[in-house]
Design a protein around this motif. Structure first.
Motif, PDB file in Angstrom:
ATOM      1  N   THR B  42      97.798-113.370  -8.353  1.00 15.16           N
ATOM      2  CA  THR B  42      98.200-114.425  -9.289  1.00 15.16           C
ATOM      3  C   THR B  42      98.000-115.805  -8.665  1.00 15.16           C
ATOM      4  O   THR B  42      97.581-116.750  -9.338  1.00 15.16           O
ATOM      5  N   GLN B  84     100.162-113.453 -16.437  1.00 17.65           N
ATOM      6  CA  GLN B  84     100.749-112.145 -16.160  1.00 17.65           C
ATOM      7  C   GLN B  84     102.087-112.025 -16.881  1.00 17.65           C
ATOM      8  O   GLN B  84     102.396-111.007 -17.485  1.00 17.65           O
ATOM      9  N   ASP B 170      95.152-112.091 -16.090  1.00 17.95           N
ATOM     10  CA  ASP B 170      96.095-111.644 -15.064  1.00 17.95           C
ATOM     11  C   ASP B 170      96.922-110.484 -15.609  1.00 17.95           C
ATOM     12  O   ASP B 170      97.882-110.682 -16.343  1.00 17.95           O
ATOM     13  N   GLU B 171      96.530-109.276 -15.247  1.00 21.55           N
ATOM     14  CA  GLU B 171      97.196-108.049 -15.688  1.00 21.55           C
ATOM     15  C   GLU B 171      97.494-108.040 -17.189  1.00 21.55           C
ATOM     16  O   GLU B 171      98.649-108.005 -17.612  1.00 21.55           O
TER      17      GLU B 171
HETATM   18 MG   LIG Z   1     100.549-111.300  -9.995  1.00 20.53          MG
END
Ligand SMILES: [Mg+2]
Ligand SMILES: Nc1ncnc2c1ncn2[C@@H]1O[C@H](COP(=O)(O)OP(=O)(O)OP(=O)(O)O)[C@@H](O)[C@H]1O
Lengths: 321, 244
Positions: B42, B84, B170-171
């Motif tokens: 991140t 995220q 991000d994810e």
């Molecule tokens: Mg992360």
């Protein structure tokens, strides 16, 4: 802006506006000029609260220094008058230019901070201005200046006349309310709202939120400067006391009572605050105590202020239809 | 070449979250970044998007040096991220959230008069992005009231509405149900043809089914980059990451 007339909120707001429109006529029949003064004062401060509501309610910037602009606007009338310049366009120009400039310069610095720091810096700048005027002997220092003559607008507008002043203020207030209504539903308002609630995201979406907030801060300061211009004319008197931080605090109270973020909230909030103050101080010398308790109750239990209350009534009304 | 990262460093006190990261993301396709919790994924995304300032290093994006470019300029240049931890504007409707993204692509927003709600073109473009992620039927609901999985989709719809050249995800599947994840993977497969994607993801099945290239980030450093097979069979990677 007002919505359906038959809704509780529509009913209240349209009644208030009609009352405001006809008030001078009624008051002159009753021969109680005191009430016209009170109403004029309410309208002027409502403009200031509308401007505060823009930065707090839509921009998410809590300022404890908004009285500065009332002062700048009022001194824009007082100082030229002291030099026997009574031209109202010059006064108004100075009020607008002066408050826009002050907002721009202080905003550039304030907006680099957040939360509590933002509040404190807005307060600090206003205190600086306050002490600056306290120290200028030429303009009466602590005592201020008497304004012997109100701003002149050629033959166009004679605000020496109390009714004319009242209507001039009312027109400016209604215009600023309409402007707010348009603004918050337009692209600009959406960006402000977005950055109030999630500034990070707005930046990632490509918005220079700093600039949008700064411009909002300047618009707000300028509008409040116009309120100050009227305040100077209305009281025929200026003093640093107008910029005292307690007045900035009162503006916040008026806004919260009306309902932060509601376009018409400031109208209800300011009127309630000033009527209460007037009423309570006339019945007891301990009115500050009662007033304080009432304010606490209003803030604690009146979620969304008076406007919030009306919205809840609207919803109940809609269900019953 | 879409993006080039050279010698990127970032420290938080004693934690070295990025150490000498060198990375090249080619145009088209999906470049995945994998790595254990706290590896600095991140942090890397945040530096690429401009949310965090690197301590050292240079960034080139689409033939421009963007090391000192502000966050909002990077978004306009086509470098767009998703978060995220879902980052949307909760007290706005789903559609309004995406409209804000579209609005950002149409020049400045110093427009004080015309109501956004009557801007048919803006709405239509936003609806397109919503339909693309399968959220068309949620348009009028408040963003705070839809399910977590749907909020993740909204997050992507907002990024897509910006017409990114490089999408930093991000994810995107974090916290999604199996079915929602599968849908997201399908969506990303479609997007692959249109835009370049830098994908940070924990779900190995997702990574191996999507990525053309994968980099492995451990302790702030990229220890390997290669094709899916190469990464799978890399002994160092297995030891550091896939083994556990
Ligand atoms: Mg992360
Ligand atoms: N703002 C910050 N201040 C201090 N330390 C931070 C900050 N942001 C991240 N870190 C630390 O830097 C390291 C990398 O964090 P980062 O969030 O980038 O990891 P990640 O790979 O994204 O992890 P995850 O898989 O859990 O999302 C962690 O040790 C984290 O605690």
């Amino acid at each position: 802006m007002i919505g359906t007339l038959s809704k509780p909120s529509g009913l209240v707001y349209s009644t208030v506006i009609v009352l405001l429109l006809i008030a001078p006529v009624v008051i002159s029949l009753m021969e109680h000029s005191f009430y016209l003064d009170l109403l004029t004062r309410i309208l002027i401060l409502t403009i200031a609260v509308v401007s505060l509501n823009l930065i707090v309610g839509y921009g998410g910037m809590i300022s404890l220094g908004h009285a500065a602009y009332l002062g700048i606007g009022a001194y824009s009338v007082g100082i030229p008058s002291y030099y026997e310049v009574f031209n109202g366009y010059i006064h108004l120009g100075l009020a607008i230019g002066g408050s826009a400039l002050f907002a721009l310069v202080t905003g550039i610095i304030c907006l680099r901070t957040r939360g509590l720091y933002f509040i404190l810096i807005t307060l600090a700048f206003t205190q600086m201005l306050y002490y600056t005027f306290v120290s200028i002997e030429e303009y009466g220092a602590d005592d201020g200046l008497v304004i012997y003559q109100r701003s002149e607008f050629g033959g166009l507008l004679d605000i020496e006349n109390a009714n004319t002043l009242y209507y001039a203020v009312l027109v400016v207030l209604l215009l600023s309310l309409y402007l707010m209504h348009r603004l918050i539903h337009a692209r600009y308002g959406k960006v402000l709202f977005g950055s109030k609630h999630n500034d990070e995201r707005m930046q990632s979406l490509g918005y220079n939120t700093y600039q949008y907030k700064l411009s909002c801060y300047v618009i707000s300061g300028t509008l409040c400067g116009i309120a100050g211009f009227f305040l100077g004319n209305f009281t025929n008197y200026i003093s640093p006391e107008m910029m005292d931080w307690t007045h900035s605090g009162e503006l916040i109270f008026m806004m919260v009572i009306g309902g932060t973020g509601a376009v018409l909230g400031p109208v209800l909030g300011t009127a309630t605050f000033l009527f209460l103050e007037e009423f309570l101080s006339s019945i007891t010398v301990y009115w500050h105590l009662i007033f304080g308790l009432l304010l606490i109750a209003l803030v604690m239990f009146g979620k969304g202020g008076l406007h919030g209350l009306l919205s809840r009534m609207d919803r109940r009304w809609e269900k019953s239809q | 070449m879409m993006l080039e990262v050279k010698g990127l460093h970032k420290q938080f006190g004693g934690i070295h979250a990025s150490r000498d990261i060198n990375l090249v993301v080619e145009k088209h396709g999906v470049h995945a970044i994998i790595g254990p919790n706290g590896a600095g994924k991140t942090t890397l995304i945040a530096q690429l998007s401009g949310a965090l300032k690197p301590d050292a290093g240079r960034l080139r994006f689409d033939n421009t040096d963007i090391t000192h470019m502000s966050r909002h300029r990077r978004a306009h240049a086509g470098l767009v991220r998703s978060f995220q931890i879902t980052s949307i504007i909760l007290p706005m409707s789903v559609l309004e959230n995406v409209m804000l993204a579209v609005q950002s692509t149409e020049g400045h927003s110093y427009r004080f008069w015309a109501p956004v709600s009557q801007d048919a073109e803006l709405k239509e473009k936003a609806m397109q992005s919503l339909s693309e992620v399968g959220l068309g039927n949620r348009a009028d609901q408040m963003a705070g009231e839809i399910s977590h999985g749907e909020q993740r989709q909204l997050e992507i719809a907002m990024a897509l509405a910006l017409k990114p050249k490089l999408l930093l995800l991000d994810e995107p599947m974090a916290g999604m149900s199996k079915e929602e994840s599968a849908n997201m993977i399908e969506l990303l497969k479609q997007l692959k043809g249109e835009t370049t994607i830098l994908l940070v993801e924990h779900d190995m099945d997702a990574v191996f089914s999507l990525a053309d290239t994968t980099s492995v980030l451990v302790n702030g450093h990229i220890i390997a980059t290669g094709s899916t097979d190469e990464i799978r069979n890399n002994a160092e990677v297995q030891k550091a990451y896939l083994g556990d």
